[in-house]
Design a protein around this motif. Structure first.
Motif, PDB file in Angstrom:
ATOM      1  N   ARG A   1       0.819  -1.215   0.000  1.00  0.00           N
ATOM      2  CA  ARG A   1       0.000   0.000   0.000  1.00  0.00           C
ATOM      3  C   ARG A   1       0.854   1.267   0.000  1.00  0.00           C
ATOM      4  O   ARG A   1       0.405   2.332  -0.408  1.00  0.00           O
ATOM      5  CB  ARG A   1      -0.988   0.011   1.165  1.00  0.00           C
ATOM      6  CG  ARG A   1      -0.372   0.017   2.539  1.00  0.00           C
ATOM      7  CD  ARG A   1      -1.471   0.108   3.587  1.00  0.00           C
ATOM      8  NE  ARG A   1      -0.906   0.177   4.920  1.00  0.00           N
ATOM      9  CZ  ARG A   1      -0.577  -0.876   5.639  1.00  0.00           C
ATOM     10  NH1 ARG A   1      -0.767  -2.083   5.162  1.00  0.00           N
ATOM     11  NH2 ARG A   1      -0.067  -0.731   6.850  1.00  0.00           N
TER      12      ARG A   1
ATOM     13  N   ILE B   1       1.059   2.735  -3.369  1.00  0.00           N
ATOM     14  CA  ILE B   1      -0.139   3.526  -3.713  1.00  0.00           C
ATOM     15  C   ILE B   1      -0.053   4.904  -3.045  1.00  0.00           C
ATOM     16  O   ILE B   1      -0.326   5.929  -3.682  1.00  0.00           O
ATOM     17  CB  ILE B   1      -1.422   2.772  -3.272  1.00  0.00           C
ATOM     18  CG1 ILE B   1      -1.532   1.461  -4.049  1.00  0.00           C
ATOM     19  CG2 ILE B   1      -2.659   3.631  -3.462  1.00  0.00           C
ATOM     20  CD1 ILE B   1      -2.621   0.536  -3.587  1.00  0.00           C
ATOM     21  N   TYR B   2       0.352   4.914  -1.772  1.00  0.00           N
ATOM     22  CA  TYR B   2       0.475   6.201  -1.061  1.00  0.00           C
ATOM     23  C   TYR B   2       1.464   7.112  -1.801  1.00  0.00           C
ATOM     24  O   TYR B   2       1.222   8.309  -1.961  1.00  0.00           O
ATOM     25  CB  TYR B   2       0.960   6.005   0.374  1.00  0.00           C
ATOM     26  CG  TYR B   2       0.022   5.244   1.274  1.00  0.00           C
ATOM     27  CD1 TYR B   2      -1.316   5.047   0.931  1.00  0.00           C
ATOM     28  CD2 TYR B   2       0.453   4.730   2.491  1.00  0.00           C
ATOM     29  CE1 TYR B   2      -2.178   4.342   1.761  1.00  0.00           C
ATOM     30  CE2 TYR B   2      -0.399   4.035   3.332  1.00  0.00           C
ATOM     31  CZ  TYR B   2      -1.712   3.837   2.957  1.00  0.00           C
ATOM     32  OH  TYR B   2      -2.561   3.151   3.779  1.00  0.00           O
TER      33      TYR B   2
ATOM     34  N   VAL C   1      -0.078   8.498  -5.038  1.00  0.00           N
ATOM     35  CA  VAL C   1      -1.058   9.558  -4.744  1.00  0.00           C
ATOM     36  C   VAL C   1      -0.327  10.830  -4.301  1.00  0.00           C
ATOM     37  O   VAL C   1      -0.675  11.945  -4.726  1.00  0.00           O
ATOM     38  CB  VAL C   1      -2.072   9.085  -3.670  1.00  0.00           C
ATOM     39  CG1 VAL C   1      -2.998  10.213  -3.257  1.00  0.00           C
ATOM     40  CG2 VAL C   1      -2.889   7.917  -4.197  1.00  0.00           C
ATOM     41  N   PHE C   2       0.701  10.648  -3.464  1.00  0.00           N
ATOM     42  CA  PHE C   2       1.470  11.800  -2.982  1.00  0.00           C
ATOM     43  C   PHE C   2       2.085  12.572  -4.160  1.00  0.00           C
ATOM     44  O   PHE C   2       1.996  13.798  -4.227  1.00  0.00           O
ATOM     45  CB  PHE C   2       2.562  11.338  -2.017  1.00  0.00           C
ATOM     46  CG  PHE C   2       3.478  12.432  -1.558  1.00  0.00           C
ATOM     47  CD1 PHE C   2       3.049  13.364  -0.618  1.00  0.00           C
ATOM     48  CD2 PHE C   2       4.760  12.553  -2.071  1.00  0.00           C
ATOM     49  CE1 PHE C   2       3.884  14.394  -0.209  1.00  0.00           C
ATOM     50  CE2 PHE C   2       5.595  13.581  -1.661  1.00  0.00           C
ATOM     51  CZ  PHE C   2       5.157  14.503  -0.728  1.00  0.00           C
TER      52      PHE C   2
END
Lengths: 276, 208
Positions: A10, A13-14, A17-18
């Protein structure tokens, strides 16, 4: 490969997005801004206010929601300042008055006279009951302002005894008490127009109030703030944030699409494996 | 009497507030204002009571000294009392008070709130699956709304905002309005139950 993607860490994914949020903030793309009808309505409502008239600005949010609402609050305050409107600030969230100080300090009101052009009356406990109490008698509900001055002696409060004496109520809202409470206690019984700047998650719930005419305009989250800034011909945090919002929405949609491809790939792989 | 008196009081206060909402007679308005004042005072006292309760709970954790709990509880009590004292002694608009609010509390809470965006992205990747027709409709609506709400959506296809607005103003509005009217009728019904003494759960114990 699908199994590997299905178990994707995950933190990847973080990170994606960041990056999708931060890169457009550092290097803006300039995708432009669209102005929604509810934002245009609020802009026109403020434009129609006579100079010198008073507006209640209630900071009904916590710092969590304020991150999303700050750009809308700043755009509104700058517009009210430009129109020469007196702003009577208050809050029905305990953090409201401090956030109001931050908002005044970050807007054109910092160059205006406290007590004459704007005032921060502070916090009143009691949620909807407190709004109802304040609406009937503002100086009686706030005998002293947030800075300890006697409220009735402030020039900004001249001619203001109840909520009926103000031309508009604006609630910067992220929860309860918020728009429905203001409409129930002030908008409908007293006939005072209510407007709001609101967090995105609450926009669908507020649409019926807009459609029924119980709201005289709305700034829906950062998108609304960007529209408001564009109507004013200025560029602030709202417009700057729209590129980041555009790219992050695309990124999340791409992740959902990838998630579904992985899901279908894993499913077909499992059924093929089951058949052997 | 322990139950009859509170029920009678709730009835009297409730009727007073309803009547004062519809009639503008001066004594009625004044009486309603007095009751609302009591409400504000009770709410303010409740905040004080909550602070005492919080201190009690965390003081117990410090005394117990289990793991790192005592450290977190100590930080909470220290910051709570410190900021409260600063606000009482120097005033809430003092530079130092506002500095701690702006530099610590606002970014801290905003960060926690903003982190949900990352969790939602991760959850959407793992859980937003087109398993059936309902899920497909939900996914399609969400995608159109997400694209309709940002400028890039309009750049991709000019009809995204139009369809997004239709979704918000027709199906969403119909559903939201239905829920609002339902909740309103439910509010009237539960208000009547309290006024008539049928609903007594606010007194503690069973509602019957």
């Amino acid at each position: 490969m699908f199994e590997k993607l299905a178990r994707m860490d995950r933190r990847i994914i973080y990170a994606v997005v960041f990056l999708s949020l931060s890169i457009p903030l550092i290097w803006p793309i300039g995708l432009g801004v669209t102005v929604g009808p509810e934002t245009k309505e609020l802009y026109n409502t403020v434009e129609s206010l006579a100079p010198g008239s008073a507006v209640i600005l209630s900071m009904d949010t916590s710092p969590g929601g304020y991150g999303e609402l700050a750009s809308g609050a700043a755009a509104l305050l700058n517009h009210l300042s430009r129109q020469g409107i007196r702003v009577i600030g208050m809050g029905f969230f305990d953090t409201g008055p401090s956030l109001l100080e931050t908002a005044f300090g970050g807007s054109d009101f910092k160059n205006k006279q406290y007590g004459t052009d704007y005032v921060n009356l502070g916090y009143l406990a009691g949620s909807e009951t407190a709004i109802a109490r304040m609406a009937k008698d503002i100086p009686g509900s706030f005998p002293r302002d947030y800075r300890g001055n006697l409220t009735p002696e402030l020039p900004a409060m001249e001619g203001i005894s109840s909520a009926q004496d103000v031309a508009l109520v604006i609630t910067i809202s992220s929860g309860t008490p918020g728009v429905p409470e203001w409409i129930r206690q002030v908008g409908d019984p007293m006939g005072v127009p209510i407007a709001t700047a609101i967090v995105a998650v609450n926009v669908p719930n507020m649409t019926p109030y807009m459609q029924s005419g119980q709201l005289s305009g709305m700034i829906p989250s950062m998108k609304g703030a960007a529209g408001y800034e564009s109507l004013m011909g200025t560029s602030g945090l709202g417009i700057r944030g729209m590129d980041a919002q555009s790219i992050s929405h695309l990124t999340i949609l791409a992740l959902v699409l990838l998630g579904n491809v992985v899901y279908l790939g894993t499913k077909s792989g499992a059924s093929r494996g089951g058949g052997r | 009497m322990r139950r009859e008196l509170p029920v009678a009081l709730a009835f009297a206060v409730g009727v007073l507030m309803i009547v004062s909402f519809f009639f503008t007679s001066e004594p009625l308005v004044e009486a309603a204002k007095t009751v609302q004042n009591w409400g504000v005072i009770i709410a303010a006292f409740a905040l004080g009571l909550a602070s005492v309760n919080l201190i009690q709970i965390h003081a117990r954790r410090i005394i117990r000294g289990k793991g790192l709990d005592w450290l977190y509880s100590g930080a909470l009590i220290f910051s709570m009392i410190g900021i409260a004292l600063l606000g009482i002694v120097r005033g809430p608009t003092h530079r130092t008070y506002q500095f701690w609010f702006d530099a610590l509390f606002v970014p801290g809470q905003a960060t926690v709130y903003a982190m949900t965006g990352f969790f939602i992205a991760s959850a959407a990747y793992r859980a937003f699956r087109v398993r059936n027709l309902d899920a497909a409709i939900l996914l399609l609506s969400a995608a159109v709304l997400m694209l309709g709400n940002v400028p890039i959506g309009e750049k991709i296809w000019s009809q995204f905002p139009v369809i997004g607005d239709w979704l918000m103003n027709i199906p969403n509005l119909a559903g939201q309005r239905g829920m609002l009217i339902g909740a309103g009728i439910g509010g009237i019904a539960s208000g009547l139950r309290v006024l008539l003494g049928i609903e007594k759960s606010y007194l503690g114990g069973s509602s019957s």
